[in-house]
Design a protein around this motif. Structure first.
Motif, PDB file in Angstrom:
ATOM      1  N   LEU A 101      93.031  89.004  42.443  1.00 20.24           N
ATOM      2  CA  LEU A 101      91.703  89.438  42.005  1.00 20.24           C
ATOM      3  C   LEU A 101      91.543  90.950  41.961  1.00 20.24           C
ATOM      4  O   LEU A 101      90.785  91.472  41.155  1.00 20.24           O
ATOM      5  CB  LEU A 101      90.632  88.852  42.930  1.00 20.24           C
ATOM      6  N   LYS A 102      92.245  91.642  42.864  1.00 22.19           N
ATOM      7  CA  LYS A 102      92.055  93.089  42.918  1.00 22.19           C
ATOM      8  C   LYS A 102      93.271  93.756  43.550  1.00 22.19           C
ATOM      9  O   LYS A 102      94.092  93.116  44.218  1.00 22.19           O
ATOM     10  CB  LYS A 102      90.799  93.428  43.720  1.00 22.19           C
ATOM     11  N   ASP A 137      92.950  88.182  33.497  1.00 18.74           N
ATOM     12  CA  ASP A 137      92.916  88.778  34.836  1.00 18.74           C
ATOM     13  C   ASP A 137      91.880  89.891  34.921  1.00 18.74           C
ATOM     14  O   ASP A 137      91.135  89.990  35.911  1.00 18.74           O
ATOM     15  CB  ASP A 137      94.293  89.348  35.195  1.00 18.74           C
ATOM     16  N   SER A 141      88.625  90.068  37.429  1.00 14.79           N
ATOM     17  CA  SER A 141      88.493  91.110  38.457  1.00 14.79           C
ATOM     18  C   SER A 141      87.151  91.821  38.394  1.00 14.79           C
ATOM     19  O   SER A 141      86.751  92.481  39.362  1.00 14.79           O
ATOM     20  CB  SER A 141      89.624  92.128  38.303  1.00 14.79           C
ATOM     21  N   GLU A 144      86.249  95.358  39.999  1.00 14.51           N
ATOM     22  CA  GLU A 144      87.355  95.726  40.876  1.00 14.51           C
ATOM     23  C   GLU A 144      88.571  96.140  40.055  1.00 14.51           C
ATOM     24  O   GLU A 144      88.784  95.655  38.940  1.00 14.51           O
ATOM     25  CB  GLU A 144      87.739  94.536  41.762  1.00 14.51           C
ATOM     26  N   PRO A 146      92.147  95.585  39.057  1.00 14.75           N
ATOM     27  CA  PRO A 146      92.950  94.364  39.194  1.00 14.75           C
ATOM     28  C   PRO A 146      94.314  94.588  39.834  1.00 14.75           C
ATOM     29  O   PRO A 146      94.965  93.631  40.249  1.00 14.75           O
ATOM     30  CB  PRO A 146      93.103  93.886  37.741  1.00 14.75           C
TER      31      PRO A 146
END
Length: 244
Positions: A101-102, A137, A141, A144, A146
Motif C-alpha cells: 500500500l505504501k 497500485d 495507495s 501515500e 506507493p
C-alpha cells in the motif's frame, strides 16, 4: 513509393532482430551474468530439451506469497500453452498477505506485473525489477507514496522483494535473458497471495475480508491460466484490472 516502404520495412525488421539478439551480448559484458551462464546455462539447456524445448522460448513467472513459491513456466515461441519448468522457494519474506500500500510497509505486492528491468550489478548479486507500482497500485495507495524498487533477486534479505539466494537467481536471470533475447518483449510476473483455490480463498477471506475485491479479481487471472495454460491479457482501466 512502394520500393521505399519495402526498404523501410526491411530495415525496421532487421534492426529489431539485431536489437533483440544484442540483448544477451550486452548482458554478457557483466561479470556476474557471465558467471551465471558458465555455471547454469549448459544444465538448463539440457533440462529444457528434456521438457521438449529445443529452441527459442517464452517465459511466464508466477509467485505465491503464502507458499513462498516461485514458478517458472516455459513454452516454445511457436506454441500456445505453457508448461511448468522450475519451482523455487523464497528464502525470506516480509509483511503479511495483502497488497503493498505504501513505501516502507514491508509488503510484497500482489497483482499482474512484468519484468521492467534487468540489473546485472545488483546489491543482491543479480535482480529482475518488477514494474510495481502500476496504475492499480497507485490508485490504491491514494495520497501515500506507493514505494517501488521491487525485485526478484539473490541473497536472503527482503523488505518486500522476492529473494531466492544467489545460486537460484542465476538460473532465473539466465532464463529471463534467453526469453528476452529471443524476442519476448514483456515477461509477465503475476504475484498472488496464495494458490487461489476456492478453499484457500474462502479461508483467507475470513482473515482478510478487506481484500475481497482484489483477490477475486486476481482469482480470475489465476483460473484462466490454470484452465488454459495461457497467460491472460490484462489491461488497466480506472484503477482496476481488466482480464481477457
Amino acid at each position: 513509393m512502394k520500393w521505399f516502404f519495402t526498404l523501410f520495412l526491411l530495415f525496421f525488421m532487421t534492426s529489431t532482430t539485431i536489437a533483440q539478439t544484442d540483448f544477451k551480448a550486452r548482458q554478457l559484458t557483466f561479470e556476474r551474468v557471465r558467471t551465471a551462464y558458465k555455471e547454469k546455462w549448459s544444465a538448463l539447456k539440457a533440462e529444457l530439451a528434456t521438457a521438449g524445448i529445443m529452441g527459442a522460448f517464452n517465459l511466464y513467472i508466477a509467485a505465491y506469497k503464502n507458499e513462498s513459491r516461485l514458478e517458472l513456466w516455459v513454452k516454445d515461441t511457436d506454441k500456445k500453452q505453457y508448461q511448468l519448468f522450475k519451482v523455487y522457494s523464497f528464502c525470506a519474506s516480509s509483511g503479511t498477505l495483502g497488497p503493498k500500500l505504501k513505501e516502507g510497509d514491508l509488503q510484497t505486492p500482489e497483482g499482474f506485473y512484468h519484468i521492467h528491468a534487468f540489473n546485472p550489478k545488483s546489491n543482491f548479486f543479480l535482480s529482475l525489477r518488477v514494474n510495481y507500482p502500476n496504475g492499480v497500485d497507485r490508485l490504491r495507495s491514494g495520497k501515500e507514496k506507493p514505494g517501488g524498487d521491487i525485485y526478484i533477486h539473490g541473497s536472503c534479505v527482503t523488505v518486500g522483494c522476492i529473494p531466492l539466494t544467489d545460486n537460484k537467481i542465476k538460473e532465473v536471470y539466465v532464463l529471463a535473458t534467453e526469453a528476452k533475447n529471443a524476442g519476448q518483449q514483456q515477461i509477465p510476473i503475476h504475484i498472488f497471495p496464495f494458490k487461489m483455490s476456492t478453499a484457500n480463498l474462502n479461508e483467507q477471506l475470513l482473515r482478510f475480508p478487506q481484500q475481497k475485491n482484489l483477490w477475486e479479481t486476481l482469482r480470475v487471472g489465476y483460473d484462466y491460466f490454470e484452465k488454459n495454460k495461457l497467460v491472460p491479457t490484462v489491461t488497466e482501466l480506472n484503477g482496476k484490472y481488466i482480464i481477457k
